[in-house]
Design a protein around this motif. Sequence first.
Motif, PDB file in Angstrom:
ATOM      1  N   ASP A  68       0.850  -1.191   0.000  1.00  0.00           N
ATOM      2  CA  ASP A  68       0.000   0.000   0.000  1.00  0.00           C
ATOM      3  C   ASP A  68       0.882   1.236   0.000  1.00  0.00           C
ATOM      4  O   ASP A  68       2.082   1.155   0.257  1.00  0.00           O
ATOM      5  N   ASP A  71      -1.933  -4.451 -10.483  1.00  0.00           N
ATOM      6  CA  ASP A  71      -2.068  -3.028 -10.169  1.00  0.00           C
ATOM      7  C   ASP A  71      -3.560  -2.784  -9.910  1.00  0.00           C
ATOM      8  O   ASP A  71      -4.353  -2.715 -10.842  1.00  0.00           O
ATOM      9  N   THR A  72      -3.943  -2.684  -8.625  1.00  0.00           N
ATOM     10  CA  THR A  72      -5.383  -2.566  -8.328  1.00  0.00           C
ATOM     11  C   THR A  72      -5.909  -1.157  -8.611  1.00  0.00           C
ATOM     12  O   THR A  72      -7.095  -0.985  -8.846  1.00  0.00           O
ATOM     13  N   GLY A  73      -5.001  -0.159  -8.615  1.00  0.00           N
ATOM     14  CA  GLY A  73      -5.423   1.207  -8.972  1.00  0.00           C
ATOM     15  C   GLY A  73      -6.004   1.226 -10.382  1.00  0.00           C
ATOM     16  O   GLY A  73      -6.959   1.952 -10.665  1.00  0.00           O
ATOM     17  N   SER A  90     -13.527   5.329  -5.819  1.00  0.00           N
ATOM     18  CA  SER A  90     -12.988   4.399  -4.817  1.00  0.00           C
ATOM     19  C   SER A  90     -13.529   4.673  -3.411  1.00  0.00           C
ATOM     20  O   SER A  90     -13.304   3.892  -2.499  1.00  0.00           O
ATOM     21  N   GLY A 135      -1.867  -1.118  -3.943  1.00  0.00           N
ATOM     22  CA  GLY A 135      -3.072  -0.295  -3.906  1.00  0.00           C
ATOM     23  C   GLY A 135      -3.103   0.562  -2.660  1.00  0.00           C
ATOM     24  O   GLY A 135      -2.082   1.122  -2.253  1.00  0.00           O
TER      25      GLY A 135
END
Length: 220
Positions: free
Chosen positions: A8, A32-34, A102, A128
């Motif tokens: 994170d 890449d969760t972004g 988000s 993330g």
Amino acid sequence: MKYSIAIDGPAGAGKSTVAKLAAKRLNIPYLDTGAMYRAVAVACKRNGVDVSDWDAVRAFLPHVDIQVRYTEGGEQRMIADGEDVTHLLRTEEISQGASLVSMIPEVRDRLVQLQREVAHRQAVIMDGRDICTNVLPDTPHKFFITASAEERANRRVKQLLEQGQPADYETILTDIRRRDRQDSERAYMPLVCREDTVRIDTTDLTIEQAVETLLSEVRE
Ligand code: DC
């Protein structure tokens, strides 16, 4: 054995650069969760959905299909409603849109479920804002990668100039600070650094040093 590495940290701290290199050396995929939140923002924009209108986003969500795919070379692609939208993810407008969507619990729950499914299937390194705290809290490999806001703004300016794009330091610094605030002050699953997480401050580190720090912790 399946294992996962959770990272994170705030925007622009070098998470994805470090994670990509570490993934290559460990020969595991990088998620890449972004990019997933960005894909939701792109889908909203394309369908005329206002990302700051929670009810509109909630109503839209069941009608959009978001998928993660990997190319043969191991590169992550984001697919929204069957179309590859990866090339649309990296604009300031979509950065801000992703930060806004988000905040919405229903958006997070949906994407977190997809992220856990990936980690369930295979060893993975994921970055993330809530990976250590919410997505993969049980992994022993938890990292918080950060850098000062000024250094992050400097890096972004350099990156934009290298791409031949205009870049104003003050505007970029303001955007970074706003996104930091939004990401760490939101009510649902904010960005926080847990106590059992290894903190890597990259302000005065080279990329190589940051990668080595992470890998040596993992090897231990
Ligand atoms: O990492 P990034 O800048 O691509 O992320 C875009 C936005 O998505 C970021 O401002 C916050 C949000 N995000 C999140 O809330 N949780 C994650 N796991 C990843 C990103």
